[in-house]
Every structure is written in structure tokens, then in C-alpha cells.
Design an enzyme around this catalytic site. Structure first.
Site, PDB file in Angstrom:
ATOM      1  N   GLY A  47       2.202  -0.622  -0.604  1.00 27.90           N
ATOM      2  CA  GLY A  47       3.158   0.375  -0.116  1.00 27.90           C
ATOM      3  C   GLY A  47       3.550   0.205   1.335  1.00 27.90           C
TER       4      GLY A  47
ATOM      5  N   THR B  64       4.950  -1.656  -4.819  1.00 25.71           N
ATOM      6  CA  THR B  64       3.527  -1.918  -4.590  1.00 25.71           C
ATOM      7  C   THR B  64       3.257  -3.102  -3.660  1.00 25.71           C
ATOM      8  OG1 THR B  64       3.453  -3.221  -6.647  1.00 25.71           O
ATOM      9  CG2 THR B  64       2.798  -0.901  -6.786  1.00 25.71           C
ATOM     10  N   TYR B  65       4.280  -3.703  -3.065  1.00 26.69           N
ATOM     11  CA  TYR B  65       4.023  -4.792  -2.113  1.00 26.69           C
ATOM     12  C   TYR B  65       3.157  -4.275  -0.959  1.00 26.69           C
ATOM     13  CZ  TYR B  65       7.567  -7.938  -4.166  1.00 26.69           C
ATOM     14  OH  TYR B  65       8.292  -8.773  -4.980  1.00 26.69           O
ATOM     15  N   THR B  66       2.139  -5.039  -0.629  1.00 26.14           N
ATOM     16  CA  THR B  66       1.158  -4.683   0.404  1.00 26.14           C
ATOM     17  C   THR B  66       0.751  -3.215   0.295  1.00 26.14           C
ATOM     18  OG1 THR B  66       2.962  -4.459   2.035  1.00 26.14           O
ATOM     19  CG2 THR B  66       1.749  -6.511   2.033  1.00 26.14           C
TER      20      THR B  66
END
Length: 354
Positions: free
Chosen positions: A65, A61-63
Site C-alpha cells: 500500500g 497491494t504494491y509495497t
């Protein structure tokens, strides 16, 4: 001896070779209102890999995707030479409770999504990102082992979990012949050292390589903050900056600025930047395999990589250790006392009265 990115280290009790500094890809993409645009992120990736770096860290889920998607695009032509680490458990779809957590449904769906976003057939290292205090450990371990047997992930690891739970999981994995945890990701730096009480000794004992995140304590150890940032006007203002974020987290305090001052003093003596000194300290701590650097620009990454060849004197190391030292608490302080050492060594003279 100076290090380089291709001075590879074994990760935990595995044969996996990784660089002594990992590249954090949480800065890939600007979906969260900060970070690096695609072209700038590509420069970060190329600079790191061309220097011999092979260990890159992201999460599902960083940024939103974008981190995985950009990393997958950059890594496509040299996938097999890289160690890509990602994570699961954080919420992927608001309103869907099963799109988060450590359970089997979340695990399998998250891995499939990461494989698509990374545009790869396998993930080198999968972390459980955040402990949920709900999912049975056997469910987590068996699910991870099933994915290893399917070839979708190669190694498993864990972040942000209690030491007693990690050691319990490792013991169960060993007893049942499931894939063992080989890495532990924790926040660890000169300011945040509570991992020295149980997490790091546990990792050393149980065969997990420690991969610290936030080795610069949210930028506090770079020396960019001053006592002016602690004034009431700044504390009250939520301006969306990293400063207000650090104030909200409690990272920006008088104690922590004093530690940053000690870092700046050593940096001045060495002709280095404070960031290089703070990273080099973390890099050389027992049990640590590879701190994660989260640069947003090539200039920041260049500076961070300079930590690899920082050499401290014994006096400088002692001053840094003292600046951020914490009490280990019970039972560690008690067990380290001379009295207890004498008792357990059988050296205590006991007077017998008849």
C-alpha cells in the site's frame, strides 16, 4: 522520429492521451525489502513529470500500500494533469478470501481503499490485475461499469488474462453497452514474446492498447548478468537477490543471455546502453502503447528515458527480432504458409479427373 514523454498516444479505443513510457510505481516504498525510500521516490516522480510524463502505474497491494500512498502524496498538487492507473484482485488481508479475486465485493472494497490511499476522488484507469478463473465475466464487467457510472473510475482495463477471455469480455461489454476495456497489461520484452501469438493481435483487433511490464526482463536485458550466474553454485543459493529471483523464475538461462548479448552488440554500435536498446525495441512494436519502466534511482530513470530517441537501422531491428524470435505455433504457422494462402486466395490449380 525521436519521441518525448509529451509525444502522447491514445490508449486503445479511447480518447485518453498517455505518455509513450509509463512510470511504474511498484518501486515506491521499501516495505518489500527493496525499492526507493520516500525522498528517492519523490525524485523519480518529479523527474518523470517534469519531462512531460503523465502515465503512472501502481496497484492496490504494491509495497503493501505504500506505493499508492506515496503516489497520492506526490500527485496531490497536479492530480488532474496525470493519468493514474491502479489494479485490484490481489490479496489485501491475509485470511480474508473476499479481499482478493475479481468479484464485486473485492472490486468495490479495493477501489474504495485505493481512493483513500491515492487521496483522490477518482481513478483514471483500473485494471483487473490477475485472472482468477472463478468470477463470472458479467459480474466483473457490470461491477466495473457501475463504478464508471458513479465516477469513481474513468476507464477499465485488464492484466494477466487469457486472450480468449479478454476478447469474450470485450464482446459482452460492447453488446450490453458497458464500459469497454481500453488497455491490456502483459509481460512483453525481447525474451518474453509469447504475447505475439494471440494476446497482442487480439488487443489490436479488439481496441486495447498494450502496456508491457518488465520490458527489461527483470534486468536480464541490461547486460548485468553473465554465464557465471548460471553455475551450479549460484543456482543452488537463495540469497534473496534479484539474481536468485530470476533463476527461480527461469528468466536467467543460456537462451536469454544470448538474447542479451545481441542487445549489447546493438547498443555498442549505437553508443547506447543495453537497457535503452531493449526498451526502444518494445516501445516501437506494433500494438504497444507504453511500456512501464520500473526504475529505483533517478540515474536509472534517466537512462531508461534515453530509449525515447533511439533510432535503429533495419539491419539492427532484424537482428534483435531474430535473436528473440519464437514460433507462433498452430494455427498461426499453418495459416501463414504459402499453400494455405494460395488456397484461400483461390490461386491453387486443381486437377479434375473424370
Amino acid at each position: 522520429m525521436p519521441l518525448t514523454l509529451d509525444t502522447y498516444r491514445l490508449l486503445g479505443r479511447s480518447g485518453l492521451r498517455v505518455s509513450p513510457l509509463a512510470l511504474g510505481a511498484a518501486t515506491f516504498g521499501t516495505d518489500w525489502g527493496w525499492g526507493a525510500e520516500q525522498d528517492e521516490a519523490r525524485k523519480l516522480f518529479d523527474l518523470y513529470v517534469e519531462r512531460g510524463g503523465n502515465f503512472i502505474d501502481t496497484a492496490n497491494t504494491y509495497t503493501d500500500g505504500s506505493s499508492e500512498r506515496l503516489l497520492g502524496e506526490f500527485a496531490r498538487d497536479r492530480r488532474d494533469t496525470l493519468v493514474l492507473a491502479t489494479k485490484y484482485t490481489t490479496l489485501r488481508r491475509p485470511g480474508d478470501p473476499n479481499s482478493a479475486g475479481g468479484h464485486r465485493k473485492s472490486l468495490f472494497a479495493s477501489v474504495e481503499a485505493s481512493l483513500r490511499q491515492l487521496d483522490t476522488d477518482y481513478i483514471d484507469l483500473l485494471y483487473l490485475h490477475v485472472w482468477d478463473f472463478t468470477t463470472p465475466v458479467e459480474e466483473i464487467l457490470r461491477g466495473m461499469d457501475d463504478l464508471v457510472r458513479q465516477g469513481k473510475i474513468l476507464y477499465v482495463a485488464i492484466c494477466n488474462a487469457p486472450a480468449w477471455q479478454v476478447s469474450r469480455m470485450q464482446t459482452i461489454a460492447d453488446l450490453r453497452g458497458w464500459s469497454p476495456l481500453i488497455a491490456l497489461q502483459i509481460e512483453y520484452n525481447l525474451i518474453e514474446r509469447t504475447g505475439e501469438r494471440d494476446l497482442i493481435p487480439m488487443a489490436q483487433e479488439m481496441g486495447l492498447g498494450v502496456v508491457p511490464y518488465s520490458p527489461l526482463a527483470g534486468g536480464v536485458l541490461t547486460g548485468k548478468y553473465s554465464r557465471d550466474d548460471l553455475t551450479a553454485a549460484h543456482v543452488a543459493r537463495d540469497d534473496g537477490t534479484r539474481r536468485s529471483f530470476n533463476l527461480a523464475l527461469g528468466t536467467l538461462t543460456e537462451r536469454n543471455l544470448s538474447i542479451a548479448d545481441a542487445v549489447k552488440d546493438v547498443a555498442t554500435e549505437l553508443g547506447r546502453t543495453p537497457a535503452q536498446v531493449a526498451l526502444a525495441w518494445t516501445l516501437r512494436k506494433p500494438g504497444v502503447t507504453a511500456p512501464i519502466i520500473g526504475a529505483r534511482t533517478p540515474a536509472q530513470l534517466e537512462d531508461n528515458l534515453g530509449a525515447l530517441d533511439v533510432a535503429f537501422t533495419d539491419s539492427q531491428l532484424a537482428r534483435l527480432d531474430e535473436a528473440g524470435a519464437i514460433g507462433l505455433g498452430f494455427p498461426h504457422d499453418m495459416l501463414a504458409s504459402d499453400h494455405i494462402r494460395n488456397v484461400t486466395a483461390g490461386n491453387l490449380k486443381i486437377e479434375t479427373r473424370r
